[in-house]
Design a protein around this motif. Structure first.
Motif, short mmCIF file in Angstrom:
data_model
loop_
_atom_site.label_atom_id
_atom_site.label_comp_id
_atom_site.label_asym_id
_atom_site.label_seq_id
_atom_site.Cartn_x
_atom_site.Cartn_y
_atom_site.Cartn_z
N THR A 158 0.83 -1.21 0.00
CA THR A 158 0.00 0.00 0.00
C THR A 158 0.87 1.25 0.00
OG1 THR A 158 -1.79 -1.14 1.14
CG2 THR A 158 -1.76 1.25 1.31
N THR A 159 1.94 1.20 0.78
CA THR A 159 2.85 2.34 0.85
C THR A 159 3.42 2.65 -0.54
OG1 THR A 159 3.40 1.68 3.10
CG2 THR A 159 4.90 3.22 2.02
N GLU A 203 -7.04 0.83 -1.12
CA GLU A 203 -7.27 -0.28 -0.21
C GLU A 203 -8.56 -0.01 0.58
OE1 GLU A 203 -4.16 -0.69 2.79
OE2 GLU A 203 -4.42 -2.84 2.64
N1 LIG Z 1 0.58 5.75 8.64
C1 LIG Z 1 1.49 4.87 9.08
N2 LIG Z 1 2.26 5.18 10.14
C2 LIG Z 1 3.19 4.32 10.60
N3 LIG Z 1 3.42 3.11 10.06
C3 LIG Z 1 2.69 2.74 9.01
C4 LIG Z 1 1.68 3.60 8.46
N4 LIG Z 1 1.11 2.97 7.42
C5 LIG Z 1 1.72 1.80 7.32
N5 LIG Z 1 2.67 1.64 8.26
C6 LIG Z 1 3.57 0.50 8.42
O1 LIG Z 1 4.27 0.35 7.21
C7 LIG Z 1 4.42 -1.01 6.89
C8 LIG Z 1 3.90 -1.27 5.51
O2 LIG Z 1 2.50 -1.01 5.47
P1 LIG Z 1 1.63 -1.20 4.19
O3 LIG Z 1 0.26 -0.79 4.54
O4 LIG Z 1 2.30 -0.52 3.06
O5 LIG Z 1 1.68 -2.76 3.97
P2 LIG Z 1 0.84 -3.67 2.99
O6 LIG Z 1 1.83 -4.49 2.26
O7 LIG Z 1 -0.07 -2.85 2.20
O8 LIG Z 1 0.03 -4.58 4.00
P3 LIG Z 1 -1.45 -5.21 3.89
O9 LIG Z 1 -1.34 -6.42 3.05
O10 LIG Z 1 -1.80 -5.53 5.30
O11 LIG Z 1 -2.33 -4.16 3.31
C9 LIG Z 1 3.70 -1.79 7.97
O12 LIG Z 1 4.65 -2.25 8.88
C10 LIG Z 1 2.81 -0.78 8.62
O13 LIG Z 1 2.63 -1.08 9.98
#
Ligand SMILES: Nc1ncnc2c1ncn2[C@@H]1O[C@H](COP(=O)(O)OP(=O)(O)OP(=O)(O)O)[C@@H](O)[C@H]1O
Ligand SMILES: [Mg+2]
Lengths: 255, 290
Positions: A43-44, A85
């Motif tokens: 997502t990031t 998402e």
């Molecule tokens: N706003 C935020 N502040 C601090 N940490 C964050 C934030 N958003 C995400 N994270 C952290 O960044 C990391 C990556 O998050 P991300 O949402 O990009 O993962 P993802 O691959 O999309 O996961 P999922 O499959 O659960 O959606 C995770 O460890 C999450 O806890």
């Protein structure tokens, strides 16, 4: 030259680096999938490309020009559209209003109406309830609305963040069929998925990220075929193969 | 006679409607209890009065007063609301109250604390229907507030700007993610809210022929009460609440005398809120978003 080029993208949240030196390239007309476990940073990555999250390092180039400093709206105007998402439907607005919000940058009202009519034709469920508040929709219908909202923005690159999450198998098939259909119509797709099997089946290129880093990138069929890779990165055991692969995968991988 | 009292109540209510509307836009869209609104109401009436005294035609004075109020409101947005966007909701609430005090003190320092007589610019044109007497200023207030309410309703419902506002009201995060320029929409909401409040102040002056640095306070209380009774964030709730309070106020002056009017009015509101805590047009679980 690729439509989207991500080079060495890094994102910090507080102290932690959640995206670390990620590179990836999406060619015009391709479907590229990004896979990875929960919290991997998928997502990031999409948020960084959309302009919702700042890069600590690295750069994103789109259509030959760097996107540095451009707002979400400015990237939207260039054709980068995110289906976020959790769908993020506006539930206090009607279905039609949600679609109109998707087209908020467009001034060609008549063409917007035509695009909306085409979406209604494709999804009669939405058409029937067009003037009802969007909270009345099921999860699958909401996902269709989220994609419809992205379509009326007239995207060149559509990024979808786990669109199949929480959908019934029937809707998942509809969804993947729709993505392929849009892609055949010329849309470039960057697809983040949990449903690795289905995503790999329709993608031309796949990237797996783990703890913010790229661990594997390449031909989705190679990934699909390698049981070790499947087990290590996609959380699938040997025989839990990715389910029947649609006959959709008939095209070259373009990689 | 009771019909005349009802008419007077509705006309007074029309002014409360405008103040309630200003509050409800700030709450419903921005989730911001903007205490500078009574100050903007006062600025509308006071600036008009000051300009008329300098020889400006009354309608031009009113237009300039609205522009002044809009400019003040943009300052509130910039200095009080925006800096605390990610912080506590109480901070802008307190600093907007600071703006109210500041505005009142500024006017106090320039024109003194006395109540000033506002010229009867509309003459004493009256409309006589049967036994009812309706003043020109009363007709103007009611017409302007109804045009404003209907215009706002239509704009919120059927324009792209209105849909963007409602998207922001539901979820600022989602609106941002969809590429809506939230930072450009919000100051415009402040301007709309300020012009509404200041227009209320101008109409108050035209109707009651008086202005003072503190004219916003009593009306501000009634405006907030009207918003809450109608249902916070609801445009038609503000209309209903405002008219109800106007009528209740005029009738209770008639029935119980001027001394107990606030007891009667706020007592009624208390009862209404006990029966219907979410307000007349508010929706119980998730607050109605306009
Ligand atoms: N706003 C935020 N502040 C601090 N940490 C964050 C934030 N958003 C995400 N994270 C952290 O960044 C990391 C990556 O998050 P991300 O949402 O990009 O993962 P993802 O691959 O999309 O996961 P999922 O499959 O659960 O959606 C995770 O460890 C999450 O806890
Ligand atoms: Mg995610």
């Amino acid at each position: 030259m690729a439509l989207l080029e991500v080079e060495g993208a890094s994102v910090d949240y507080g102290r932690g680096r959640v995206l670390d030196d990620v590179s990836l390239s999406v060619g015009e007309g391709e479907i590229v999938t990004v896979l990875g476990a929960n919290g991997a940073g998928k997502t990031t990555l999409l948020r960084a490309i959309a302009g919702a999250t700042r890069l600590a390092a690295g750069r994103v180039t789109y259509d030959g020009a760097p996107l540095d400093g451009l707002s979400i709206g400015e990237r939207l105007a260039r054709g980068i559209v995110l289906v976020p998402e959790g769908r993020r439907i506006l539930i206090s607005l009607t279905i039609e209003e949600n679609l109109l919000v998707g087209a908020h940058q467009r001034r060609d009202t008549a063409a917007v109406r035509k695009d909306i009519a085409a979406i209604y034709e494709r999804f009669p469920n939405l058409a029937q309830r067009r003037h009802m508040a969007a909270w009345c929709l099921s999860g699958g219908e909401q996902q269709m609305l989220a994609i419809g909202r992205a379509i009326v923005a007239r995207p060149r690159l559509m990024m979808l963040d786990e669109p199949s999450l929480g959908l019934s198998p029937l809707f998942v098939n509809t969804l993947f069929g729709l993505i392929v259909e849009l892609n055949r119509g010329g849309l470039t797709v960057l697809l983040v998925e949990q449903n690795a099997g289905k995503a790999l089946a329709i993608a031309h290129h796949a990237t797996v990220i783990e703890l913010g880093r790229v661990v594997v990138a390449g031909d989705p069929r190679a990934l699909q075929a390698d049981p070790r890779l499947r087990e290590a990165y996609l959380g699938q055991g040997d025989d839990a193969a990715a389910g029947p692969i649609e006959p959709i995968l008939q095209r070259g991988t373009g990689v | 006679m009771i019909a005349q009292q009802l008419v007077n109540g509705v006309m007074l209510g029309a002014i409360y409607v405008m103040v309630a509307l200003a509050f409800t836009l700030a709450i419903g869209i921005l989730n911001f209890m903007n205490f500078s609104i009574p100050g903007l109401f006062m600025a509308g009436g006071m600036a008009t009065w000051i300009l008329i005294h300098r020889g400006v035609p009354w309608w031009a004075a009113a237009v300039v007063a609205l522009i002044v109020a809009a400019a003040i409101s943009l300052a509130v947005e910039r200095l009080s609301y925006r800096p605390s966007n990610e912080g506590d909701v109480e901070v802008p609430l307190v600093s907007s109250l600071g703006f109210l005090v500041l505005l009142q003190s500024l006017v106090l320092a320039t024109v003194g604390s006395d109540q000033q007589a506002f010229p009867a610019v509309l003459g004493d044109l009256n409309l006589r229907i049967g036994g009812l007497v309706i003043g020109a200023a009363q007709v103007l207030s009611l017409a302007i507030s109804m045009v404003l309410v209907i215009g706002l309703t239509v704009a919120l419902k059927s324009t792209s700007f209105g849909r963007q506002i409602r998207s922001i009201a539901e979820s600022r995060e989602t609106a941002t993610l969809l590429g809506i320029d939230v930072g450009a929409v919000i100051p415009r909401v402040f301007v709309i809210s300020a012009v509404t409040a200041a227009l209320g102040g101008v109409l108050f002056a035209l109707n009651y022929l008086q202005v003072s640095p503190f004219m916003g306070e009593n009306v501000g209380f009634k405006g907030v009460a009207a918003m809450i009774v109608g249902g916070m964030g609801s445009v038609w709730g503000a209309v209903l609440g405002g008219l109800l309070i106007g009528v209740a106020e005029v009738l209770s002056i008639r029935l119980f005398g001027a001394d107990t009017v606030d007891i009667a009015v706020y007592g009624l509101l208390l009862v209404l809120l006990v029966v219907r805590p979410q307000g007349l047009l508010g929706k119980p679980p998730a607050r109605e978003k306009l």
